[in-house]
Design a protein around this motif. Sequence first.
Motif, PDB file in Angstrom:
ATOM      1  N   VAL A 416    -146.200  -5.284  34.784  1.00  0.00           N
ATOM      2  CA  VAL A 416    -145.342  -4.650  33.781  1.00  0.00           C
ATOM      3  C   VAL A 416    -145.272  -5.512  32.524  1.00  0.00           C
ATOM      4  O   VAL A 416    -145.405  -5.014  31.402  1.00  0.00           O
ATOM      5  CB  VAL A 416    -143.935  -4.391  34.353  1.00  0.00           C
ATOM      6  N   LEU A 417    -145.070  -6.812  32.696  1.00  0.00           N
ATOM      7  CA  LEU A 417    -145.021  -7.709  31.545  1.00  0.00           C
ATOM      8  C   LEU A 417    -146.330  -7.703  30.767  1.00  0.00           C
ATOM      9  O   LEU A 417    -146.344  -7.795  29.543  1.00  0.00           O
ATOM     10  CB  LEU A 417    -144.698  -9.132  31.997  1.00  0.00           C
ATOM     11  N   LYS A 418    -147.436  -7.589  31.476  1.00  0.00           N
ATOM     12  CA  LYS A 418    -148.743  -7.579  30.820  1.00  0.00           C
ATOM     13  C   LYS A 418    -149.031  -6.244  30.122  1.00  0.00           C
ATOM     14  O   LYS A 418    -150.012  -6.130  29.386  1.00  0.00           O
ATOM     15  CB  LYS A 418    -149.850  -7.866  31.843  1.00  0.00           C
ATOM     16  N   GLY A 419    -148.218  -5.240  30.367  1.00  0.00           N
ATOM     17  CA  GLY A 419    -148.412  -3.940  29.731  1.00  0.00           C
ATOM     18  C   GLY A 419    -149.352  -3.029  30.493  1.00  0.00           C
ATOM     19  O   GLY A 419    -149.710  -1.953  29.989  1.00  0.00           O
ATOM     20  N   GLU A 420    -149.742  -3.417  31.706  1.00  0.00           N
ATOM     21  CA  GLU A 420    -150.656  -2.594  32.503  1.00  0.00           C
ATOM     22  C   GLU A 420    -149.910  -1.526  33.289  1.00  0.00           C
ATOM     23  O   GLU A 420    -150.487  -0.504  33.656  1.00  0.00           O
ATOM     24  CB  GLU A 420    -151.435  -3.483  33.469  1.00  0.00           C
ATOM     25  N   MET A 421    -148.624  -1.764  33.565  1.00  0.00           N
ATOM     26  CA  MET A 421    -147.804  -0.828  34.318  1.00  0.00           C
ATOM     27  C   MET A 421    -146.450  -0.695  33.640  1.00  0.00           C
ATOM     28  O   MET A 421    -146.125  -1.432  32.704  1.00  0.00           O
ATOM     29  CB  MET A 421    -147.617  -1.306  35.768  1.00  0.00           C
ATOM     30  N   SER A 422    -145.666   0.257  34.133  1.00  0.00           N
ATOM     31  CA  SER A 422    -144.290   0.450  33.701  1.00  0.00           C
ATOM     32  C   SER A 422    -143.398   0.341  34.928  1.00  0.00           C
ATOM     33  O   SER A 422    -143.878   0.388  36.069  1.00  0.00           O
ATOM     34  CB  SER A 422    -144.131   1.825  33.040  1.00  0.00           C
ATOM     35  N   LEU A 423    -142.104   0.163  34.718  1.00  0.00           N
ATOM     36  CA  LEU A 423    -141.195   0.147  35.865  1.00  0.00           C
ATOM     37  C   LEU A 423    -141.211   1.492  36.579  1.00  0.00           C
ATOM     38  O   LEU A 423    -141.143   1.567  37.807  1.00  0.00           O
ATOM     39  CB  LEU A 423    -139.771  -0.181  35.406  1.00  0.00           C
ATOM     40  N   VAL A 424    -141.312   2.586  35.807  1.00  0.00           N
ATOM     41  CA  VAL A 424    -141.289   3.937  36.377  1.00  0.00           C
ATOM     42  C   VAL A 424    -142.517   4.706  35.911  1.00  0.00           C
ATOM     43  O   VAL A 424    -142.854   4.688  34.722  1.00  0.00           O
ATOM     44  CB  VAL A 424    -140.014   4.698  35.962  1.00  0.00           C
TER      45      VAL A 424
END
Length: 510
Positions: A416-424
């Motif tokens: 998430v921090l890397k911008g590859e995923m989101s929390l939801v």
Amino acid sequence: MSHPRGPANALLGAGMALACLGRSDEEDVSVLGSARRLASPNIVRFSRFALTQTSFGAAAFLIELVSIVLIAIATGMTYHWLVYGEQGFVETYAAIGSLAGLGYTSAFLIRDEYAIGVLLEGMRSPGRVFLTWSLVFIGLSVIGFLTKSTHVFSRGWLVVFFVCGLAGVLSLNAVLSRAVAYIMARGWVRRRKVMIVATDRDIASLEKEINDGSTGFWVIARTAVPQIAGEPKEVEAVLDAAVANARMLGVEDIVISNTLYRSEFLERAVNAFNVLPIALHLSTSGLVGRFKDARIARFGQTATLSLTRPPLGPFEAATKRWFDMVAAGVALFILSPLFAAIALLIKLDSPGPVFFKQRRRGYNTEEFRIWKFRTMSSLDDGDVIIQATENDRRITAVGNFLRRTSLDELPQLINVLKGEMSLVGPRPHAVAHDRFFERRIELYPRRLNVKPGITGWAQVNGFRGETRTEEQMRQRVDHDLYYIDNCSLGFDLYIILLTLISPKVGRNAR
């Protein structure tokens, strides 16, 4: 109309009006190009005391407003009785409840979301309800701070009011959606009167679509137009008769079939119907009808019909990204001792690395490596990956605990921090599984129109873990696509809340 009406046409229109006299507005009246009526078996039955749609919307508004005030009073009296042994000041609870109620209901009233159609289609999603209710309380907090009046009420009660009020408005939202369908089916609310203009071949199908029992509309008049354009005078006669008929019956909406989009007829029809105080619509049956958010857009001087839009606009995407970064950063800092403890347990339990990384597809099919705590003895990341099943021998003792508690997913905060995923968002699948299902489920690739998430709408509804059949995957995809079509920060917060409290989240965890 923009052209003068001759004596013959005037007589034709008057004749049609006279022919309609004596008929109830509850009966279906039809107009042919030759100006003769069509018999129709469809009859609309309304209760004698049926509400107008405007009255029903006002009633729904008042029900929500009064309910919120009553919840404020009930929670205030109960909380103060249990904590302080007295009921407190009812006037204070009522005043704060009124402010909260007006703020909440006004947000939907401004957007015309007490309309029958909005309630029937469930456009007020739980996520939007949650966000609206939360913003109301943020507003109350600001008002209390600026006016230095926070001392007049208990902060503990305010928390109780927020939680109970949220449960109340979510329940009311669901009840209203079901109630409006129930009362519409019984004729307790009047439907809007509709005239349809279509060819003989298409008039029945268009009428069937509009007369769906779950809508707030009913066809009471029909104008049949020849498939092949006739003489200008013949077209004018048909339109004059339709105008007279619509005026006599009090038609509120006129729908012109998409099969009549001939420029010469459409222009004449628009000019003719513009003399009526009605809403004029062009039907979008077929391809365009599949897109519920289709709208008119302009590119310079060019007008277009936009069928879809990106799931998130620029502001929404930026807000979601900032929320992800802040929440993930704070969570990693707070959970760092837990990360260290889990890493130690994994090392003591079985040989191998602490983390497991596997190729997954993210936004717009871009591949990345997902981070997880290792829970299995194997580290599959090839073209063939076997899903974990119940009592799978590859799962370690510590891994079994991590999977059932979903603690193995926590390292994805790094993604998430890397911008590859989101929390939801939709859960990312192994690349091999994506390739398998995208050939079998038509809309499967749409899952990648947003960033994948640590949790998602499918997961909080129990669709997680092993998918033994293609139908199970279809159900998961349906929930993912629902999220994509309705994603918002409020919906994300609602899903995160359900992830923490819903028993469905742990279902099928392997």
